[in-house]
Design an enzyme around this catalytic site. Structure first.
Site, mmCIF file in Angstrom:
data_model
loop_
_atom_site.group_PDB
_atom_site.id
_atom_site.type_symbol
_atom_site.label_atom_id
_atom_site.label_comp_id
_atom_site.label_asym_id
_atom_site.label_seq_id
_atom_site.Cartn_x
_atom_site.Cartn_y
_atom_site.Cartn_z
ATOM 1 N N GLY A 1 0.834 -1.206 0.000
ATOM 2 C CA GLY A 1 0.000 0.000 0.000
ATOM 3 C C GLY A 1 0.862 1.246 0.000
ATOM 4 O O GLY A 1 1.982 1.231 0.503
ATOM 5 N N ARG B 1 0.217 -15.240 -8.443
ATOM 6 C CA ARG B 1 -1.086 -15.876 -8.676
ATOM 7 C C ARG B 1 -1.827 -15.162 -9.794
ATOM 8 O O ARG B 1 -1.925 -13.933 -9.790
ATOM 9 C CB ARG B 1 -1.956 -15.789 -7.423
ATOM 10 C CG ARG B 1 -1.489 -16.675 -6.312
ATOM 11 C CD ARG B 1 -2.195 -16.352 -5.007
ATOM 12 N NE ARG B 1 -1.518 -17.034 -3.924
ATOM 13 C CZ ARG B 1 -1.757 -18.285 -3.579
ATOM 14 N NH1 ARG B 1 -2.673 -18.991 -4.198
ATOM 15 N NH2 ARG B 1 -1.080 -18.853 -2.603
ATOM 16 N N GLY C 1 6.794 -2.436 3.190
ATOM 17 C CA GLY C 1 6.500 -2.959 4.519
ATOM 18 C C GLY C 1 6.933 -4.409 4.588
ATOM 19 O O GLY C 1 7.727 -4.892 3.762
ATOM 20 N N ASP C 2 6.373 -5.100 5.555
ATOM 21 C CA ASP C 2 6.747 -6.485 5.833
ATOM 22 C C ASP C 2 6.722 -7.383 4.578
ATOM 23 O O ASP C 2 7.717 -8.049 4.267
ATOM 24 C CB ASP C 2 5.744 -6.990 6.897
ATOM 25 C CG ASP C 2 6.118 -8.328 7.442
ATOM 26 O OD1 ASP C 2 7.227 -8.440 7.984
ATOM 27 O OD2 ASP C 2 5.314 -9.264 7.307
ATOM 28 N N THR D 1 6.626 -6.685 1.255
ATOM 29 C CA THR D 1 7.557 -6.282 0.191
ATOM 30 C C THR D 1 9.003 -6.571 0.598
ATOM 31 O O THR D 1 9.816 -7.011 -0.227
ATOM 32 C CB THR D 1 7.380 -4.770 -0.094
ATOM 33 O OG1 THR D 1 6.018 -4.538 -0.412
ATOM 34 C CG2 THR D 1 8.260 -4.297 -1.233
ATOM 35 N N THR E 1 5.429 1.940 6.160
ATOM 36 C CA THR E 1 4.114 1.469 6.617
ATOM 37 C C THR E 1 3.445 2.530 7.472
ATOM 38 O O THR E 1 4.052 3.021 8.430
ATOM 39 C CB THR E 1 4.202 0.156 7.435
ATOM 40 O OG1 THR E 1 3.075 0.092 8.319
ATOM 41 C CG2 THR E 1 5.451 0.065 8.311
ATOM 42 N N ASP F 1 1.134 1.826 9.313
ATOM 43 C CA ASP F 1 0.780 1.103 10.542
ATOM 44 C C ASP F 1 1.896 1.146 11.578
ATOM 45 O O ASP F 1 1.667 0.864 12.753
ATOM 46 C CB ASP F 1 0.453 -0.363 10.240
ATOM 47 C CG ASP F 1 -0.798 -0.529 9.397
ATOM 48 O OD1 ASP F 1 -1.488 0.475 9.167
ATOM 49 O OD2 ASP F 1 -1.080 -1.657 8.988
ATOM 50 N N ASP G 1 4.437 -0.819 12.081
ATOM 51 C CA ASP G 1 4.581 -2.101 12.779
ATOM 52 C C ASP G 1 5.879 -2.845 12.461
ATOM 53 O O ASP G 1 5.975 -4.051 12.688
ATOM 54 C CB ASP G 1 3.358 -2.993 12.502
ATOM 55 C CG ASP G 1 3.119 -3.214 11.015
ATOM 56 O OD1 ASP G 1 3.965 -2.797 10.207
ATOM 57 O OD2 ASP G 1 2.077 -3.791 10.657
ATOM 58 N N MET H 1 -6.870 2.571 10.605
ATOM 59 C CA MET H 1 -6.072 1.454 10.073
ATOM 60 C C MET H 1 -5.141 0.887 11.137
ATOM 61 O O MET H 1 -4.931 1.498 12.190
ATOM 62 C CB MET H 1 -5.318 1.885 8.828
ATOM 63 C CG MET H 1 -6.209 1.913 7.598
ATOM 64 S SD MET H 1 -5.305 2.268 6.104
ATOM 65 C CE MET H 1 -6.543 1.838 4.872
ATOM 66 N N GLY H 2 -4.550 -0.237 10.806
ATOM 67 C CA GLY H 2 -3.672 -0.951 11.737
ATOM 68 C C GLY H 2 -4.083 -2.407 11.710
ATOM 69 O O GLY H 2 -4.853 -2.851 12.549
ATOM 70 N N ARG H 3 -3.589 -3.100 10.672
ATOM 71 C CA ARG H 3 -4.048 -4.473 10.414
ATOM 72 C C ARG H 3 -3.667 -5.416 11.550
ATOM 73 O O ARG H 3 -4.427 -6.260 11.963
ATOM 74 C CB ARG H 3 -3.432 -4.938 9.101
ATOM 75 C CG ARG H 3 -4.142 -6.054 8.416
ATOM 76 C CD ARG H 3 -3.524 -6.303 7.080
ATOM 77 N NE ARG H 3 -2.135 -5.858 7.035
ATOM 78 C CZ ARG H 3 -1.454 -5.632 5.931
ATOM 79 N NH1 ARG H 3 -2.045 -5.771 4.773
ATOM 80 N NH2 ARG H 3 -0.190 -5.274 5.976
ATOM 81 N N HIS I 1 -8.921 4.779 3.649
ATOM 82 C CA HIS I 1 -7.725 5.166 2.895
ATOM 83 C C HIS I 1 -7.425 6.660 2.930
ATOM 84 O O HIS I 1 -6.372 7.077 2.445
ATOM 85 C CB HIS I 1 -7.841 4.659 1.461
ATOM 86 C CG HIS I 1 -7.869 3.157 1.411
ATOM 87 N ND1 HIS I 1 -9.002 2.439 1.723
ATOM 88 C CD2 HIS I 1 -6.893 2.254 1.166
ATOM 89 C CE1 HIS I 1 -8.733 1.144 1.641
ATOM 90 N NE2 HIS I 1 -7.466 1.004 1.309
HETATM 91 O O1 F6P Z 1 -0.658 -2.044 5.712
HETATM 92 C C1 F6P Z 1 -1.184 -0.781 5.678
HETATM 93 C C2 F6P Z 1 -2.640 -0.777 5.527
HETATM 94 O O2 F6P Z 1 -2.918 0.570 5.527
HETATM 95 C C3 F6P Z 1 -3.460 -1.546 6.568
HETATM 96 O O3 F6P Z 1 -3.654 -0.874 7.758
HETATM 97 C C4 F6P Z 1 -4.741 -1.808 5.840
HETATM 98 O O4 F6P Z 1 -5.435 -2.901 6.345
HETATM 99 C C5 F6P Z 1 -4.257 -2.066 4.481
HETATM 100 O O5 F6P Z 1 -3.099 -1.308 4.304
HETATM 101 C C6 F6P Z 1 -5.293 -1.794 3.433
HETATM 102 O O6 F6P Z 1 -4.722 -1.842 2.193
HETATM 103 P P1 F6P Z 1 -5.496 -2.022 0.814
HETATM 104 O O7 F6P Z 1 -6.912 -1.626 1.001
HETATM 105 O O8 F6P Z 1 -4.757 -1.144 -0.115
HETATM 106 O O9 F6P Z 1 -5.377 -3.459 0.464
#
Ligand code: F6P
Length: 361
Positions: A14, A85, A118-119, A121, A141, A143, A145, A185-187, A283
């Site tokens: 993202g 995929r 991020g993680d 990539t 990121t 997030d 994290d 956000m913050g998965r 977003h």
């Molecule tokens: O990893 C960053 C992040 O902003 C997450 O918090 C969120 O869940 C995700 O990206 C959403 O990304 P997309 O909707 O682009 O798949």
């Protein structure tokens, strides 16, 4: 010193405010300080599978991009070249395009890669490093994290957006005597929720790291009402873990990001019999112009990544540590995620001023 004459710069996952500032810093310092060329790879690693869009970046091509959100390179959060995929004749197929990527990188004249991600990539970057590619990573990121860096660019901008939103909800919640939920956000980690919650003066903060109970949320709302505060603000991290059932034993359906606060609100409505409204920030947190902090951090990280390439120090990720830009090995960078420690000083500070995390503490 390294033999690198041409750097490929790629971002994946993202987008995050500050990406363009990193790209600009890489290009300007590579050309200006080290006499190297930079090739911009388009749409993440897809740009090495299909390299037609990948082209040389000059000082002219990065002119004016510092305050711009998004990324001039385009990005994707799908498509791992080691297991790509796609659908062929209605069936899902998985291809290993990593060899093709190496061949295309060679064709483009790329000697080393700066990978901003991020993680996910950076794991791909690490797999390329194992295949002999000279790689330097830059953490990205919103997030926040990634454990190896105290902060990643994009977080501060996301935090500003989330805090402004909480401020705005505050006034309308108070006027209508409502309970307002805001999903941020913050998965996997609750950093945005925790920081924005404190900065915005939220009353309840729900994060993945601290399991919550609906009864505790209701208790906090009632306790406020007893003090004459007829409204409450609840910040919900999208990654928060929902209890399997509500207090009456009714199943709570699984919820994905974007629908987590709404799912919580459904049960709270039945329990509180109050007006409840939900805002999903989504977003908006990722878009728009980076804050000065993110522009500066991104610039410093981009310059440091280029310096590492010039010094021949590969398989490393740039990081912020005690206010200084340093680097760690990619192995170390990817060894664990940075989660909120429920026993940390910042959580203690939030509790000390009366914030509830929906637990029993
Ligand atoms: O990893 C960053 C992040 O902003 C997450 O918090 C969120 O869940 C995700 O990206 C959403 O990304 P997309 O909707 O682009 O798949």
């Amino acid at each position: 010193m390294s033999e690198v004459k041409t750097i490929g710069v790629v971002n994946g996952g993202g987008d995050a405010p500050g990406l363009n500032a990193v790209i600009r810093a890489v290009v300007r310092s590579a050309i200006g300080a080290h006499g190297m060329r930079v090739i911009g790879i388009h749409n993440g690693f897809d740009g090495l599978i299909w390299p037609e869009g990948s082209k040389e970046l000059t000082e002219e091509s990065v002119s004016g991009i510092l305050p711009r959100g998004g990324t001039i390179l385009g990005t994707t959060n799908r498509g791992n070249p080691f297991g790509y995929r796609s659908t062929e004749d209605g069936k899902e197929v998985i291809h290993d395009y990593s060899g093709l990527c190496l061949e295309n990188a060679r064709r483009l004249g790329i000697d080393a890669l700066i990978v901003i991600g991020g993680d996910g990539t950076l794991h791909i970057a690490h797999d390329f490093a194992r295949r002999g590619v000279k790689v330097v990573g830059v953490p990205k990121t919103i997030d926040n994290d990634l454990s190896a860096t105290e902060v990643s660019f994009g977080f501060d901008t996301a935090l500003l957006v989330a805090t402004e939103a909480i401020d705005r909800l505050h006034t309308t919640a108070e006027s209508h005597h409502r309970v307002m939920l805001i999903e941020v956000m913050g998965r996997d980690a609750g950093w945005i929720a925790l920081h924005a919650g404190i900065a915005g003066g939220a009353h309840i903060i729900l994060i993945p790291e601290i399991p919550f109970r609906f009864e505790s949320i209701c208790d906090a709302v009632y306790a406020r009402e007893n003090r004459g505060k007829l409204f409450s603000l609840v910040v919900v991290a999208e990654g928060v873990k929902l209890p399997p059932t509500d207090p009456n034993g009714k199943m709570i359906p699984p919820a994905s990001p974007g629908n987590v606060a709404n799912t919580i609100a459904f049960t709270l409505r039945e329990m509180l019999h109050k007006e409840i409204r939900v805002t999903v920030l989504g977003h908006v947190q990722r878009g728009g112009s980076p804050t000065p902090f993110d522009r500066i951090l991104a610039t410093r990280m981009g310059v440091h990544a280029t310096d590492l390439v010039a010094r021949g120090e590969f398989n490393r990720m740039v990081c912020l540590h005690a206010g200084k830009i340093e680097s760690v090995t990619l192995e170390e960078a990817l060894s664990q995620m940075k989660l909120v420690n429920p026993a940390s000083e910042i959580v203690h500070a939030a509790r000390a001023i009366g914030t509830t995390f929906g637990d029993n503490a």
